[in-house]
Structures are given as structure tokens and as C-alpha cells.
Scaffold this motif. Structure first.
Motif, short mmCIF file in Angstrom:
data_model
loop_
_atom_site.label_atom_id
_atom_site.label_comp_id
_atom_site.label_asym_id
_atom_site.label_seq_id
_atom_site.Cartn_x
_atom_site.Cartn_y
_atom_site.Cartn_z
N THR A 575 0.16 9.41 5.29
CA THR A 575 1.08 8.30 5.02
C THR A 575 0.45 7.32 4.04
N THR A 576 1.30 6.54 3.42
CA THR A 576 0.83 5.43 2.59
C THR A 576 0.65 4.21 3.47
N LEU A 577 0.02 3.18 2.91
CA LEU A 577 -0.11 1.93 3.66
C LEU A 577 1.26 1.38 4.01
N ALA A 578 2.19 1.42 3.07
CA ALA A 578 3.53 0.90 3.32
C ALA A 578 4.21 1.65 4.45
N GLN A 579 4.02 2.95 4.50
CA GLN A 579 4.60 3.74 5.57
C GLN A 579 3.94 3.41 6.91
N GLY A 580 2.67 3.08 6.87
CA GLY A 580 1.99 2.67 8.09
C GLY A 580 2.57 1.39 8.65
N VAL A 581 2.83 0.43 7.77
CA VAL A 581 3.46 -0.83 8.19
C VAL A 581 4.83 -0.55 8.80
N GLU A 582 5.58 0.34 8.16
CA GLU A 582 6.91 0.71 8.65
C GLU A 582 6.82 1.36 10.03
N ALA A 583 5.85 2.26 10.20
CA ALA A 583 5.71 2.97 11.47
C ALA A 583 5.38 2.02 12.62
N ILE A 584 4.53 1.04 12.34
CA ILE A 584 4.17 0.07 13.39
C ILE A 584 5.37 -0.80 13.74
N ALA A 585 6.15 -1.18 12.74
CA ALA A 585 7.32 -2.03 12.98
C ALA A 585 8.40 -1.29 13.76
N ASN A 586 8.64 -0.01 13.40
CA ASN A 586 9.71 0.75 14.03
C ASN A 586 9.27 1.49 15.28
N GLY A 587 8.00 1.76 15.39
CA GLY A 587 7.48 2.50 16.52
C GLY A 587 7.16 3.94 16.22
N ALA A 588 7.77 4.50 15.17
CA ALA A 588 7.56 5.91 14.83
C ALA A 588 7.94 6.13 13.38
N ILE A 589 7.53 7.28 12.83
CA ILE A 589 7.85 7.61 11.45
C ILE A 589 7.90 9.13 11.29
N THR A 590 8.83 9.58 10.48
CA THR A 590 8.93 11.01 10.19
C THR A 590 7.86 11.40 9.18
N LEU A 591 7.08 12.42 9.50
CA LEU A 591 6.02 12.89 8.61
C LEU A 591 6.45 14.11 7.82
N GLN A 592 7.32 14.91 8.40
CA GLN A 592 7.75 16.13 7.70
C GLN A 592 9.08 16.60 8.25
N THR A 593 9.96 17.06 7.38
CA THR A 593 11.21 17.69 7.78
C THR A 593 11.34 19.01 7.05
N LEU A 594 11.54 20.08 7.79
CA LEU A 594 11.76 21.41 7.23
C LEU A 594 13.15 21.87 7.63
N PRO A 595 13.96 22.32 6.67
CA PRO A 595 15.35 22.70 6.99
C PRO A 595 15.41 24.03 7.74
N GLY A 596 16.52 24.22 8.45
CA GLY A 596 16.75 25.46 9.16
C GLY A 596 18.09 25.42 9.85
N ALA A 597 18.50 26.56 10.44
CA ALA A 597 19.81 26.62 11.10
C ALA A 597 19.87 25.68 12.29
N GLN A 598 18.78 25.51 12.97
CA GLN A 598 18.66 24.56 14.08
C GLN A 598 17.39 23.73 13.86
N THR A 599 17.34 22.59 14.52
CA THR A 599 16.21 21.69 14.30
C THR A 599 15.49 21.38 15.61
N VAL A 600 14.18 21.59 15.57
CA VAL A 600 13.32 21.18 16.67
C VAL A 600 12.57 19.92 16.24
#
Length: 731
Positions: A575-600
Motif C-alpha cells: 500500500t501507499t502511505l495514503a492508502q494506509g491513512v485510508e485503511a486506518i480511517a475506514n478499518g479495512a482496505i482492499t489489496l487485490q481483486t481478481l475477477p471470476g464467476a463467483q467471488t470469495v
């Protein structure tokens, strides 16, 4: 019962004495006033007399108040009342205690000096009504009470507050009363000894041992020691001067027991004993304020002057009422004439320059150096970096900008990947040695005692300074009790104070070759439970950028407990520093999304726990299954507002991630919660997720292994296990 007209503050006192020896000659005129904040001549007959009155007033109020609720602990404080009264009238108002059971006596002192008026208590009747009631006088000590500096509940903690106060306020004395029952706690004397070694020039704290021969339910474990052994014990732990006052030496009967009750002596003997207490307290206090490490020991029977003696005086039960013979008898024996109350109230009201609620060091917000903008480094994505090392560089900068900042670490900064802290701030030790970056004026406190480390760090934070407690996660449990005490004290504090901040590293997944003794992440469950208190924030930064954002955020918080858990192993920057600030403010952050027919959705708490999640995502991708990896960074933000008592605490923080934000992160066809520690940190995710299928993978048990991967395998949480379970949930 006396019918003499009494001042309004005396309303609620059941018994007044019609007379008291020498009251007209020695007690008619208070010795303290607006221009005389301490006894002008402690050796004078009037000073001794008015100290005796003060001690009896404290005993009376302690029994009156506890008896009114058939609850509380009068006996232990009763044997310390003479010393406590002496120190107050000598002008030393920054008093703490290791004994939470002494609460009613400390409340009585705050009532006498008018501090309790700040919470609407103006009379004894009102004090009785508010004792041990919600929003009143807590059963054990709390910094929420005007004039009181620190909490006291678990034994063996008060010494830390005295030493922290002394370190931050070098011109003030910090007496701390210690029970001989609590002396059995392993931490008290060890903490004194460590502090004396690291800070030999800080001596302005004064232990007052209440050696009364009993603990809560039996004879104390030091009751058979003779005086010489007790004095030698304190000398052996770094004290230059030990002042022991033994009540038995002043008894006016030849058959006085080893632990004597001075309140049973005749008036002349009582005066002699009180004079000895006053002289010893004054001499010890002056020594402590002059660079000599001193302690005062008062050897007097537990329960002196209340309803019972020995361990039977420890606490009151339902049958101990104001009408029971023992409580009534104790009150009548300690009853004072109205003039004694007037004199004692005036003395307390002016002691030390005024009510403790106005003059104690913790009654105002401490001014701190402005840290300005810290030099955070935005490391490139994909680069490998050790989170704790990058964190250490930032800690060093904080110490350079705030000379009062202290870092504590029992396990060692170098062993935690933070040798740069020692290089920047120096380990504090009387032996200067550049090889180890140590010297007598350092800002790094490294005794091999987790309680001593945690105690000094949290004491400094509670008293208004900046500090950092670092530890191996597996061993932090040994310092956790006082950290928990202070976070709860901060939750009800009447002023702002810096958050108490921790950095725990060397987690279970990093400790393969060290075996299960070093693989103990269960402490995370404790912090998870404390999140619901309202002011506790565990943080799980995923990389070296986010750990910087975490510490920068923690330094700006007040009245919180912030626990940063991170690895000392090289990890990819995700993550970048800005993303770190966002993660602390929101509680969580998406690090990776991979497409597919269903999502885990993989909801992951911890940096190393991400490794199998990313590997599992690749396996699922090959099978045409999509995934989203979400780092749970600040789980407190992920609760719903009604899950947490956030609005009940001082400096309330009501920021929570709303449903829309939560669902954007965690919605999927299945959700797997993953933690390198126990599962409780992921409770807010599992409470709120709308995924129809869900499961949890977390730490189970330690084992000696050659690497982290073997620990993942042993605990059934490797990539194969994650992908297999995800496939099954979707099937």
C-alpha cells in the motif's frame, strides 16, 4: 451523640465527641492557611496534635462511609492513616497507592480538602450516598475522582505511577502507599530496582510500606520478618535511607503485640507515636527531594482504629451496618469534637496550596513539544521492507523532537528489528558503551521485566507524557495488566492525555525455530474484547508504509489504548502511505481483486497472514473463481456503533464504517476470515457480513518449525487449505 451545631460539611457524621484531650490549647487554631501550605514546624506539639486529629478524621470517615453501604475496605487504610495524614499536612499532595482497597481513605482525604465538591459532594451525607454507586465514588481508586492521580485495583501497580510522576515532575514528591500483602506481588521491588539503576538521579518518589501483618484473609507473607530483615530488603533494592516507625515501640503497656494498634494507646503515647511518624515522613520526603532514595515503613496493626483488627478488618459484609455493634463501636471510639473537624478541614483545604483537585499535577493537561510533520517515507509498491525497522526510524525522530519521550522494551529493540531506535535515542544505563548504544542519559528503557516496561510507559502516558511500549507479542502478557488498568482509567479521565501506544512484534508466525514458548498470539483475543470498551484500538498494518501511517495516527490520539502489531521480517510493500491513512480511517482496505464467476472474500488480519491468502487467490483464479483480499487494519472501526460503548468514554470517538462502505469491502458469495493469531479480531466482520457462506482460519497451536510455511501447514491455514475451503463453500 453531640448536639453541638456543626458546619454543613459535617452533615452525615453520626457521632461527635464532647471533648478531646488538649483540643482548646492545641487544636483550636489550624496551623495551615492560604500563606502556610505545610506544617511550619513538624516537630511542634501543635503540628503533632493536628496530625493526630487528621489521622483519626480519616479513620472515622473511612468507617462511616464504608459502613453506610456495608461494603468496602476500611482495615488496610486504617493502619496507614497516620502516615497519609502526615504527608498531606506536610504539603505533599501528589499521592498514589498500590492498594485499591485503600480507596475510602483516599476519598476521605479528597473530601476533607474539598476536592470532591467538583463532583457535587459537599457533605459527609452526600459522600455516603455516592460511595460505591454509579457515577459516584468507585469501589476502587480511579483518576476520574477529582484530586486523585491514578487508578488502583490490581495489586502491584501503584509504584509505576509514582515513578512516572517523579520522572515527569522533578520538583514534586510522589508518595505511594504499598501494602505488605501486596508486597508479595513480584513486580513492585523489581520495578523500583530497575528504575533506580536507569534513573539514579530521579529520587522524588517515596514508597510508604504499610506493614500491618495481614493481607486480605490471613497473615501477610512477610509477617514473620523482623525489622532488620525488612530494612535490609529495602536497602537491597536500591534505597539509600529506610525509615521504620514501629507502633509497638511507643506502646504504653509492656505486653504490646508485635503489630500494635496505636489508637489504643493513651494520649501521651499516641502523641509520641504520631510525632515519630511525622518526623520520619518529613525526613524521608526531604531526602527523596534531595537526591537520596528513601522509603518510609509504618509497622502498625491492620485495622488500627476501626471496627476490627487483623484480616477481619479488611472488608465489610452485609452484616456490617451502621447499627451493628462492631461498626457502631468503632465510630464511637473514633468520634471527634466539632472543633477537631473544623481544624482538620482547614488544614486539608490549604495543604500543598489548595485542594488536590486544583494542585495535583494530573489536574491540568501537560504541555508537550509540538512534533510538527514527521518525515514519513512513501516506499515504492512491491519493494521489500521490514515494517518494524521503518517504524523504528520514525520512533527515533519522535524522541529527537520530544526529549521527554521514553521507549520501553524488555525483549530488546535490536531483537525486534529496531536497533535504529537504540542508535537514535540510546539505551539508558549507567555504563556508557557505544557497542550497545547505551549511556546514562538515554531515552530507551530496557529492563528485562515486561511489567516494569509497560508500567513506566503507561504511567508516563497517563500523567500526560509521550511514551512507547515495545514487546514481543508472546511476552507482552506479563505487562498487560497495568496497560489494561490505564486504558480504562483513560476512558474516564477528566482531561486529555496522550494515547498509550504499544508495538508488538515477533508474532507466532515469525517464531518457528523458537517453538511454542514464543508462539503465543492469544493476547490478541484480550485486545479484541477490549475494543468494545470504547477506547481501545488494535491496528494491523500490512506493510512498512502502513505502519508509519499507524504510528502517525496513534501519536495524534488522546485517551486511547493503541496496539500496533507488525512483523520484524521483510515483507512486500502493498500500500501507499495514503492508502494506509485510508485503511486506518475506514478499518479495512482492499489489496487485490481478481475477477471470476463467483467471488470469495478473504478478510485478513495481520501482515504475514496475507501470504497464504494471496497464494490461495492465485489457485482460485486458475479454477475460474474470483477473489478479493481485504486487509482488516483497524477492526474497531468495523463494529457497529451500538456494539461499542464509545460514547461513554472520555474523548469519545464515534467513527465507524457505515453499511455501504462495509458492504463494498466485504460483499461476496463466500467470506473466509483469516488471522495469523486468534479469531476474535475478526468478530466485527463476521457480525456484519452478508455473505451466505463463511468460515474462519486462524492460529491453533504452536510448534517448532524451520520456517513460517510449516507453521501455516501445521495450523491448517496454508494456501491449499484456504482454496479448498473456498471451493467447498461455493459448491
Amino acid at each position: 451523640m453531640s448536639t453541638v451545631t456543626h458546619p454543613a460539611f459535617c452533615e452525615g457524621i453520626q457521632y461527635f465527641a464532647d471533648s478531646f484531650p488538649e483540643i482548646d490549647r492545641l487544636g483550636a487554631t489550624p496551623l495551615l492557611n492560604a500563606s502556610t501550605p505545610a506544617l511550619p514546624d513538624p516537630s511542634s506539639e501543635a503540628a503533632i496534635y493536628q496530625t493526630l486529629l487528621a489521622a483519626d478524621a480519616l479513620r472515622y470517615l473511612t468507617l462511616q462511609v464504608t459502613g453506610s453501604k456495608s461494603s468496602g475496605h476500611p482495615g488496610g487504610f486504617a493502619s496507614s492513616a497516620d502516615a497519609v495524614a502526615a504527608l498531606h499536612l506536610l504539603g505533599h499532595r501528589n499521592m498514589v497507592t498500590e492498594v485499591g482497597h485503600h480507596a475510602p481513605g483516599f476519598y476521605s482525604a479528597m473530601f476533607l480538602d474539598t476536592s470532591l465538591e467538583a463532583m457535587g459532594i459537599h457533605s459527609v451525607a452526600e459522600m455516603r450516598a455516592r460511595f460505591r454507586e454509579m457515577h459516584g465514588l468507585l469501589g476502587h481508586l480511579s483518576g476520574a475522582i477529582p484530586g486523585l492521580l491514578a487508578p488502583a485495583g490490581p495489586l502491584g501497580q501503584g509504584q509505576h505511577f509514582a515513578m512516572a510522576g517523579a520522572l515527569l515532575n522533578r520538583d514534586k514528591l510522589f508518595p505511594v502507599t504499598i501494602g505488605d500483602g501486596g508486597l508479595g506481588e513480584p513486580y513492585i521491588m523489581s520495578a523500583f530496582q530497575h528504575f533506580a539503576t536507569a534513573y539514579p538521579d530521579v529520587t522524588n518518589y517515596l514508597p510508604v510500606l504499610v506493614w500491618n501483618g495481614y493481607s486480605q484473609e490471613h497473615h501477610s507473607m512477610v509477617s514473620l520478618w523482623d525489622n532488620e530483615r525488612m530494612v535490609a530488603y529495602w536497602h537491597a533494592h536500591g534505597f539509600d535511607e529506610v525509615y521504620l516507625v514501629n507502633a509497638r515501640d511507643y506502646a504504653d503497656t509492656p505486653d504490646a503485640p508485635v503489630y500494635a494498634d496505636s489508637t489504643t494507646f493513651g494520649f501521651k503515647a499516641r502523641m509520641t507515636f504520631t510525632g515519630a511518624i511525622l518526623h520520619a515522613a518529613d525526613t524521608a520526603a526531604k531526602s527523596a527531594l534531595s537526591g537520596r532514595r528513601a522509603c518510609l515503613i509504618v509497622k502498625q496493626l491492620k485495622g488500627a482504629g476501626v471496627h476490627a483488627t487483623g484480616a477481619k478488618s479488611h472488608n465489610l459484609y452485609a452484616h456490617h451496618t451502621l447499627d451493628s455493634d462492631d461498626v457502631k463501636g468503632g465510630l464511637q471510639r473514633r468520634a471527634l469534637p466539632v472543633q477537631a473537624w473544623i481544624t482538620t478541614r482547614e488544614n486539608f483545604r490549604h495543604a500543598g496550596g489548595g485542594a488536590a483537585a486544583k494542585v495535583a499535577v494530573t489536574e491540568t493537561e501537560r504541555a508537550l513539544p509540538d512534533l510538527g510533520t514527521l518525515p514519513l517515507k512513501d516506499l515504492p509498491l512491491g519493494e521489500s521492507a521490514v515494517p518494524t525497522t521503518v517504524f523504528g526510524a520514525l520512533v527515533g525522530e519522535v524522541g529527537k523532537r520530544d526529549a521527554g519521550f521514553v521507549v520501553t522494551n524488555a525483549d530488546g529493540n535490536e531483537a525486534s528489528g529496531m536497533a535504529n531506535i537504540n542508535q537514535a535515542l540510546t539505551i539508558r544505563h549507567p555504563t556508557a558503551d557505544s557497542l550497545y548504544f547505551q549511556g546514562p542519559t538515554g531515552q530507551v528503557y530496557e529492563p528485562l521485566n515486561e511489567d516494569a516496561c509497560a508500567g513506566l510507559a503507561v504511567g508516563i502516558a497517563l500523567f500526560g507524557g509521550r511514551s512507547l511500549w515495545c514487546s514481543y507479542e508472546s511476552f507482552a502478557i506479563n505487562g498487560l495488566p497495568i496497560w489494561q488498568t490505564v486504558t480504562q482509567a483513560m476512558a474516564e479521565l477528566r482531561r486529555k492525555t496522550p494515547a498509550t501506544v504499544c508495538l508488538f512484534t515477533a508474532g507466532a508466525l515469525e517464531q518457528g525455530r523458537n517453538g511454542w514458548t514464543h508462539q503465543r498470539p492469544e493476547i490478541e483475543n484480550y485486545f479484541a474484547a477490549m475494543m468494545r470498551n470504547g477506547n481501545v484500538y488494535p491496528l494491523f498494518p500490512v506493510d512498512a508504509n502502513m505502519i508509519q501511517a499507524s504510528y502517525d495516527w496513534a501519536l495524534k490520539q488522546s485517551n486511547k489504548g493503541v496496539v500496533i502489531t507488525a512483523s520484524k521480517s521483510p515483507l512486500p510493500v502493498r500500500t501507499t502511505l495514503a492508502q494506509g491513512v485510508e485503511a486506518i480511517a475506514n478499518g479495512a482496505i482492499t489489496l487485490q481483486t481478481l475477477p471470476g464467476a463467483q467471488t470469495v472474500v478473504f478478510a485478513v488480519a495481520g501482515d504475514m497472514a496475507l501470504l497464504p491468502a494471496f497464494a490461495a487467490a492465485e489457485q482460485l483464479k486458475a479454477a475460474g473463481i474470483g477473489s478479493r483480499i481485504v486487509a482488516v487494519v483497524n477492526p474497531r472501526r468495523l463494529y457497529r456503533p451500538h456494539d461499542v460503548l464509545w460514547d461513554s468514554v472520555s474523548e469519545p470517538d464515534g467513527q465507524f464504517l457505515d453499511d455501504a462502505g462495509f458492504n463494498a469491502l466485504f460483499d461476496g458469495d463466500a467470506l473466509i476470515a483469516v488471522s495469523g493469531g486468534p479469531s476474535a479480531m475478526l468478530e466485527p466482520v463476521l457480525l456484519r457480513t452478508r455473505a451466505a457462506q463463511r468460515d474462519t482460519f486462524c492460529w491453533k497451536r504452536g510448534e517448532t518449525t524451520a520456517n513460517t510455511q510449516q507453521l501455516f501447514d501445521f495450523n491448517g491455514m496454508n494456501a491449499d487449505a484456504l482454496s479448498a475451503r473456498a471451493t467447498a463453500l461455493l459448491g
